[in-house]
Design a protein around this motif. Structure first.
Motif, PDB file in Angstrom:
ATOM      1  N   PHE A  93      52.609  74.147  36.232  1.00  0.00           N
ATOM      2  CA  PHE A  93      51.870  73.004  37.000  1.00  0.00           C
ATOM      3  C   PHE A  93      51.847  71.836  36.154  1.00  0.00           C
ATOM      4  N   LYS A  94      51.834  72.166  34.710  1.00  0.00           N
ATOM      5  CA  LYS A  94      51.668  71.017  33.968  1.00  0.00           C
ATOM      6  C   LYS A  94      53.191  70.437  33.620  1.00  0.00           C
ATOM      7  N   ALA A  95      54.146  71.243  33.692  1.00  0.00           N
ATOM      8  CA  ALA A  95      55.629  70.821  33.542  1.00  0.00           C
ATOM      9  C   ALA A  95      56.249  69.887  34.755  1.00  0.00           C
ATOM     10  N   GLY A  96      56.044  70.495  36.143  1.00  0.00           N
ATOM     11  CA  GLY A  96      56.721  70.025  36.787  1.00  0.00           C
ATOM     12  C   GLY A  96      55.893  69.497  38.239  1.00  0.00           C
ATOM     13  N   CYS A  97      54.588  69.790  38.241  1.00  0.00           N
ATOM     14  CA  CYS A  97      53.840  69.436  39.519  1.00  0.00           C
ATOM     15  C   CYS A  97      53.130  68.116  39.552  1.00  0.00           C
ATOM     16  N   ARG A  98      52.919  67.657  41.037  1.00  0.00           N
ATOM     17  CA  ARG A  98      52.214  66.236  40.830  1.00  0.00           C
ATOM     18  C   ARG A  98      50.928  66.454  40.480  1.00  0.00           C
ATOM     19  N   PRO A  99      50.284  65.511  39.614  1.00  0.00           N
ATOM     20  CA  PRO A  99      48.903  65.720  39.028  1.00  0.00           C
ATOM     21  C   PRO A  99      47.775  65.483  39.881  1.00  0.00           C
ATOM     22  N   LEU A 100      47.781  66.478  41.031  1.00  0.00           N
ATOM     23  CA  LEU A 100      46.781  66.504  42.138  1.00  0.00           C
ATOM     24  C   LEU A 100      46.075  67.725  42.260  1.00  0.00           C
ATOM     25  N   ILE A 101      44.899  68.091  41.960  1.00  0.00           N
ATOM     26  CA  ILE A 101      43.958  69.419  42.101  1.00  0.00           C
ATOM     27  C   ILE A 101      43.174  69.215  43.177  1.00  0.00           C
ATOM     28  N   GLY A 102      43.356  70.306  44.032  1.00  0.00           N
ATOM     29  CA  GLY A 102      42.460  70.195  45.400  1.00  0.00           C
ATOM     30  C   GLY A 102      41.220  71.299  45.050  1.00  0.00           C
ATOM     31  N   LEU A 103      40.278  70.752  45.408  1.00  0.00           N
ATOM     32  CA  LEU A 103      38.790  71.903  45.238  1.00  0.00           C
ATOM     33  C   LEU A 103      38.316  72.132  46.345  1.00  0.00           C
ATOM     34  N   ASP A 104      38.221  73.339  46.701  1.00  0.00           N
ATOM     35  CA  ASP A 104      37.432  73.796  48.091  1.00  0.00           C
ATOM     36  C   ASP A 104      36.288  74.458  47.637  1.00  0.00           C
ATOM     37  N   VAL A 105      34.984  73.643  48.063  1.00  0.00           N
ATOM     38  CA  VAL A 105      33.542  74.093  47.632  1.00  0.00           C
ATOM     39  C   VAL A 105      33.270  75.460  48.249  1.00  0.00           C
ATOM     40  N   ALA A 106      33.936  75.904  49.360  1.00  0.00           N
ATOM     41  CA  ALA A 106      33.735  77.353  49.993  1.00  0.00           C
ATOM     42  C   ALA A 106      33.940  78.572  48.995  1.00  0.00           C
ATOM     43  N   PHE A 107      34.796  77.901  48.039  1.00  0.00           N
ATOM     44  CA  PHE A 107      35.006  79.525  46.856  1.00  0.00           C
ATOM     45  C   PHE A 107      34.218  79.020  45.725  1.00  0.00           C
ATOM     46  N   LEU A 108      33.401  78.004  45.461  1.00  0.00           N
ATOM     47  CA  LEU A 108      32.719  77.584  44.106  1.00  0.00           C
ATOM     48  C   LEU A 108      31.410  77.766  44.455  1.00  0.00           C
ATOM     49  N   LYS A 109      30.719  77.912  45.694  1.00  0.00           N
ATOM     50  CA  LYS A 109      29.314  77.911  45.728  1.00  0.00           C
ATOM     51  C   LYS A 109      28.476  76.866  44.706  1.00  0.00           C
ATOM     52  N   THR A 110      27.455  77.723  43.885  1.00  0.00           N
ATOM     53  CA  THR A 110      26.773  77.132  43.043  1.00  0.00           C
ATOM     54  C   THR A 110      27.393  77.136  41.552  1.00  0.00           C
ATOM     55  N   LEU A 111      28.665  77.807  41.579  1.00  0.00           N
ATOM     56  CA  LEU A 111      29.312  78.086  40.264  1.00  0.00           C
ATOM     57  C   LEU A 111      30.145  76.792  39.884  1.00  0.00           C
ATOM     58  N   HIS A 112      29.983  75.786  40.453  1.00  0.00           N
ATOM     59  CA  HIS A 112      30.928  74.342  39.955  1.00  0.00           C
ATOM     60  C   HIS A 112      31.102  74.208  38.466  1.00  0.00           C
ATOM     61  N   GLY A 113      30.117  74.443  37.564  1.00  0.00           N
ATOM     62  CA  GLY A 113      30.354  73.890  36.284  1.00  0.00           C
ATOM     63  C   GLY A 113      30.965  75.161  35.456  1.00  0.00           C
ATOM     64  N   TRP A 114      30.590  76.439  35.901  1.00  0.00           N
ATOM     65  CA  TRP A 114      31.513  77.758  35.121  1.00  0.00           C
ATOM     66  C   TRP A 114      32.947  77.460  35.439  1.00  0.00           C
ATOM     67  N   PHE A 115      33.291  77.403  36.776  1.00  0.00           N
ATOM     68  CA  PHE A 115      34.545  77.266  37.188  1.00  0.00           C
ATOM     69  C   PHE A 115      35.370  75.920  36.502  1.00  0.00           C
ATOM     70  N   LEU A 116      34.733  74.933  36.413  1.00  0.00           N
ATOM     71  CA  LEU A 116      35.307  73.529  36.020  1.00  0.00           C
ATOM     72  C   LEU A 116      35.621  73.401  34.597  1.00  0.00           C
ATOM     73  N   GLU A 117      34.496  74.177  33.779  1.00  0.00           N
ATOM     74  CA  GLU A 117      34.645  74.271  32.434  1.00  0.00           C
ATOM     75  C   GLU A 117      35.899  75.004  32.101  1.00  0.00           C
ATOM     76  N   LEU A 118      36.136  76.165  32.549  1.00  0.00           N
ATOM     77  CA  LEU A 118      37.242  77.037  32.390  1.00  0.00           C
ATOM     78  C   LEU A 118      38.520  76.331  32.709  1.00  0.00           C
ATOM     79  N   LEU A 119      38.635  75.674  33.846  1.00  0.00           N
ATOM     80  CA  LEU A 119      39.747  74.943  34.366  1.00  0.00           C
ATOM     81  C   LEU A 119      40.006  73.694  33.355  1.00  0.00           C
ATOM     82  N   HIS A 120      39.052  73.092  32.953  1.00  0.00           N
ATOM     83  CA  HIS A 120      39.258  72.133  31.694  1.00  0.00           C
ATOM     84  C   HIS A 120      40.099  72.522  30.693  1.00  0.00           C
TER      85      HIS A 120
END
Length: 296
Positions: A93-120
């Motif tokens: 992803f870092k080497a060759g993909c367009r810099p666009l990240i799609g997020l779907d709340v259906a899989f995140l529910k109330t865990l936004h912060g936990w997931f996003l911190e790891l993604l960061h």
């Protein structure tokens, strides 16, 4: 394994428990769905999930795997969430993909912060890499993204915007104008389309005008992330591919997701083996069409 009916599944499950000496309980049954759980207090369910996570780390060095559980006072921990970022996917992803990240709340529910911190942590400096997020219109997701990725570029999925708009205004002309506004490539074109909306229904115009223009119309997109996507199709496509697996046990689900990703990567690699042009095929075809149109 696919069962033809609820009764067939329940019978197969009972046969399995007899053969292997298991003790299970059917819970939350309805006409088409059945859920079976183990009656044993020390059931190794969470242990199995952790074993799978360790196996992923062993066979995919450099990956990030996190298992979240809910501690229970008088029993084994209860599985809660699972984060997987395979090293090959991360590097690709870092080497060759367009810099666009799609997020779907259906899989995140109330865990936004936990997931996003790891993604960061996995993505690194989002400002240097010029990441851009595209989100649905769910409350809570945008503030969560901005809290972890301060001032990061983000967009709304126009399909979700159009869907919410359509709940209030059923006019086909107005609904089509939402797309005309989103597709507008210049500010003058966008302003003309918004005026058309206002002349038909001022309330509809006010609804569209309240949203940040740089989040849903091409005319106002930032030039930093060089992408013109206005819909979160990647997430919707992924959801469709794993629709059947989402009702299965967690290990079956994550393994099917992993296999789906691998098949997609291999398929794309084969498609591009003999491809010689600079632009990806979709953009190349679009450029050729626009070139033909501009010549007339």
């Amino acid at each position: 394994m696919i069962f033809k009916s609820k009764a067939e599944f329940m019978q197969a499950t009972k046969d399995y428990t007899i053969q292997w000496g298991r003790n299970i309980l059917f819970i939350k049954n309805d006409k088409v769905r059945v859920r079976a759980v183990c009656k044993i207090e020390d059931c190794p369910w969470v242990v199995i999930v952790h074993d799978y996570a360790n196996e992923l780390l062993t066979s995919n060095l450099g990956s990030t795997i996190q298992v979240g559980v809910i501690l229970m006072p008088e029993s084994s921990p209860l599985f809660d969430r699972f984060y997987v970022c395979l090293d090959a996917c991360k590097r690709g992803f870092k080497a060759g993909c367009r810099p666009l990240i799609g997020l779907d709340v259906a899989f995140l529910k109330t865990l936004h912060g936990w997931f996003l911190e790891l993604l960061h942590k996995d993505l690194g400096d989002y400002k240097e890499n010029k990441w851009c997020f595209i989100l649905d219109m769910q409350k809570g997701l945008i503030p969560a993204v901005q809290e972890v990725f301060s001032r990061v570029h983000h967009r709304f999925c126009v399909w979700h915007l159009w869907h919410n708009f359509s709940k209030q205004w059923s006019s086909c002309e107005l609904k089509d104008l939402v797309w005309e506004c989103a597709w507008s490539r210049t500010t003058n074109e966008f302003n003309r389309n918004m005026i058309r909306v206002k002349l038909i229904n001022k309330k509809a115009w006010e609804y569209l005008d309240k949203w940040p223009k740089d989040a849903w119309t091409k005319a106002h997109f930032s030039e930093v992330p060089k992408v013109d996507n206005i819909c979160n199709n990647a997430c919707e496509s992924c959801n469709a591919k794993i629709k059947k697996e989402r009702s299965k046990r967690i290990l079956t689900l994550v393994e099917e997701v992993r296999r789906t990703i691998m098949k997609s990567m291999i398929g794309n690699r084969k498609k591009l083996q003999n491809y010689q042009r600079i632009l990806p095929s979709v953009q190349q075809n679009r450029l050729e069409v626009m070139t033909i149109l501009s010549s007339h």
